[in-house]
Write an enzyme that holds these catalytic residues in place. Structure first.
Site, PDB file in Angstrom:
ATOM      1  CG  HIS B 218      -2.765  32.944 -12.546  1.00 38.93           C
ATOM      2  ND1 HIS B 218      -1.859  34.367 -12.455  1.00 38.93           N
ATOM      3  CD2 HIS B 218      -2.957  32.192 -11.113  1.00 38.93           C
ATOM      4  CE1 HIS B 218      -0.655  34.231 -11.217  1.00 38.93           C
ATOM      5  NE2 HIS B 218      -1.298  33.362 -10.825  1.00 38.93           N
ATOM      6  CB  SER B 222      -5.606  28.666  -5.749  1.00 33.50           C
ATOM      7  OG  SER B 222      -3.355  29.271  -5.470  1.00 33.50           O
ATOM      8  CE  LYS B 246      -0.427  30.362   4.954  1.00 32.99           C
ATOM      9  NZ  LYS B 246      -1.776  29.958   5.499  1.00 32.99           N
ATOM     10  CG  ASP B 247       3.872  32.094  -1.192  1.00 33.53           C
ATOM     11  OD1 ASP B 247       3.904  32.209  -0.373  1.00 33.53           O
ATOM     12  OD2 ASP B 247       3.069  32.598  -1.467  1.00 33.53           O
ATOM     13  CD  GLU B 290      21.981  12.116  -5.381  1.00 34.81           C
ATOM     14  OE1 GLU B 290      22.002  13.100  -4.968  1.00 34.81           O
ATOM     15  OE2 GLU B 290      22.481  10.644  -4.847  1.00 34.81           O
TER      16      GLU B 290
END
Lengths: 173, 422
Positions: B218, B222, B246-247, B290
């Site tokens: 922040h 972004s 959107k998320d 893994e």
């Protein structure tokens, strides 16, 4: 003035130092509790009867939670491991230094690379390019004296402390 | 007296009273609300940060439920996991969510990192944001490894043995350090207990670092697909409702795919050997990590020397910390870097190849391929990245985020789509 300042500096440094020592002393038990505990450290020894092993046979026993490879070697295997040029080895060691009795090879069954158990104790196992053991994890090859010959492991298979109590019984540890 | 209290902006009197004294609603609004301006051209690759956050919450909730039924003792651990699978109400579901959740957490984070690599999100002034991300990634790997030990299957045991033995390469103090980590000479009950304690702790440490990650985010906001700085308010839209919705859409797609694995392919990403109880006397013939650790395992095996192999493996992760200084190009987005774009694709393919090679037997052609891909991994970061700034001519950057949208005359399209039209 400068004398006064240095006395104050001394007190500041001394108190910070004492604080650091105190913090260290307080943290140490927290770190130390992670070290092996007394019962784990109590170095258990184990006695193994090897009388039943024929020439060419192998036996795996457990000591300190780790496998120990016991192998009664054939005449050919002993000769082979003694004819190797010691200087050509990654971890140069003569076969004579690795055994107490020529027939009996006793080594830790723990790969010196990252601790896997090499294959080669059972009849069906792959024994690697040098007829001893092969570690499947990252491809280390050991010869019939337990010496590293090829692959990423840096050292020979470790020889644990052991003694012959009689011809048929050994004590590991 | 009353007038001296600065009132909060919220209309609801209860929220206002609380927020005036403890500004949590203001903080939330600035984090994911209407007071958080966000570049208006973010594409779906920007969904994966919030997805990772949701996945962490899923992991913590299912993890706490599992902990209520798990027994951290070498004699009971394996059986207690089987009991969770067979007898505990819904235990199979909770464990399968947790198991596959770990894999999906890594999928999401790998895409999140790949996004950052493509759009240059790690560059100034977001270097610390990137470094905090790498710290989270390291903590995730540690947490996943510790958790994988807990079911006390064959892969648990031997994975723990191999990974703790990495520290035996440290000169002089290596062996004591390994014994300190294990609490004995081998992986045993003390090891299982401490791994359980740390596996429970680390996710909360991750949550703490995520807070720092968000604070750093922040500070400058972004990055965006064009990789250019935000010029004015016209380039921004509020996070809520535009990116919350959107998320949420991205989340529902993610959960749909996740459920396919949980309900229909729950063991697809795991290894059957871990359903065999741990045996300290027998290493499985084919020991693999893994999938999400596989590329680094391939790097470890590519080097035929123990110390150098371990150093290469840790170096492969460590190199990410200095990435913002290896890439000297001032242009962020790969859209405007024709050469980096090609090398980026090669890097991703190389990474997938390393992942594949890490689960193959170290024999024959796989050794050569493993070494080639390992070499390329380091060449990409240490040679290509610094070199590109000298030999590459970036394309002209748009003047602002709004510019490429409006100049194409089709404001309804995303920047990527409008560029394709051109």
């Amino acid at each position: 003035m400068s004398k006064k300042k240095s006395r104050r500096d001394f007190i500041v440094i001394a108190s910070y130092s004492m604080g650091a020592v105190g913090a260290g002393a307080a943290i140490w038990p927290i770190i130390n509790q992670m070290n092996p505990a007394a019962d784990t450290l109590a170095m258990a020894s184990t006695e193994v009867n090897i009388g039943a092993l024929e020439i060419g046979q192998a036996l795996t026993v457990k000591w300190r939670g780790k496998p120990v490879f016991i192998r009664r070697r054939t005449e050919n295997e002993i000769n082979d491991s003694r004819q190797v040029d010691i200087n050509s080895l990654r971890d140069p060691q003569a076969d004579e230094e690795r055994v107490q009795k020529d027939e009996w090879l006793i080594v830790m069954g723990v790969c010196t690379h990252l601790g896997c158990v090499p294959l080669g104790q059972k009849t069906g196992d792959g024994k690697g390019d040098y007829g001893g053991w092969f570690c499947p994890c990252h491809g280390s090859h050991y010869d019939i004296s337990g010496r590293i010959r090829k692959g990423p492991a840096p050292e020979n298979l470790e020889v644990p402390p052991y003694s012959f109590i009689s011809d048929n019984v050994i004590k590991i540890g | 007296m009353k007038s001296s209290i600065p009132n909060s902006q919220f209309k609801n009197p209860v929220i206002n009273w609380i927020d005036t004294r403890l500004p949590i609603f203001t903080a939330m609004n600035e984090a994911v609300g209407t007071d958080h301006p966000t570049p208006k051209n973010l594409n779906y690759w920007w969904n994966f940060g919030s997805l990772a956050g949701v996945t962490l919450v899923i992991m913590i909730i299912t993890g706490i439920a599992l902990a209520m039924n798990y027994t951290a003792h070498v004699d009971h651990a394996f059986d207690s996991v089987e009991r969770i699978m067979r007898d505990v109400n819904g235990g199979w579901l909770i464990r399968y969510i947790h198991m596959n959740g770990a894999s999906f957490f890594f999928i999401v984070v790998y895409i999140h990192m790949a996004r950052s690599l493509y759009y240059g999100s790690y560059k100034a002034p977001r270097e610390l944001l990137w470094i905090l991300g790498v710290v989270i990634y390291l903590l995730m790997m540690a947490t996943a490894f510790l958790g994988y030990t807990l079911p006390w299957g064959q892969m648990s045991f031997w994975g723990a043995t191999v990974i703790t033995n990495f520290f035996s390469v440290i000169p002089f103090v290596g062996e004591p350090i390994v014994n300190w980590l294990l609490g004995g000479y081998t992986v045993d009950n003390p090891t299982l207990n401490r791994f359980y304690a740390l596996h429970y702790l680390l996710p909360f440490v991750i949550a703490g670092v995520i807070l720092l990650h968000i604070v750093a985010l922040h500070r400058f906001g972004s990055n965006n697909p064009l990789g250019i700085d935000i010029k004015s308010d016209k380039d921004m839209i509020p996070f809520h409702p535009y990116y919350t919705i959107k998320d949420f859409f991205g989340l529902s797609v993610f959960l749909a795919i996740f459920c396919v694995f949980v309900f229909f392919l729950p063991n697809f990403l795991g290894h059957p050997d871990n359903y065999v109880p741990a045996d300290p006397l027998s290493t499985p013939a084919h020991i693999v990590p893994e999938w999400y650790l596989s590329p680094f395992y391939a790097i470890l095996r590519a080097v035929p020397d123990k110390l150098l192999g371990v150093l290469a493996m840790f170096g492969a992760i460590g190199i990410l910390f200095i990435l913002p200084w290896l890439d000297r190009s001032p242009v962020r987005s790969a859209h405007y870097r024709p050469m980096y774009r090609v090398f980026y694709v090669i890097f991703i393919v190389n990474m997938l190849a390393l992942g594949y090679l890490g689960v193959q037997n170290p024999e024959g052609i796989y050794i050569i391929l493993g070494r080639t891909c390992t070499a390329w991994y380091f060449i990409h970061f240490l040679v290509i990245m610094p070199l590109l700034n000298i030999i590459e001519t970036p394309k002209a950057l748009p003047k602002s985020v709004s510019d490429p949208i409006f100049s194409s005359g089709s404001s309804g399209l995303s920047p990527a789509a409008s560029r394709k039209l051109k």
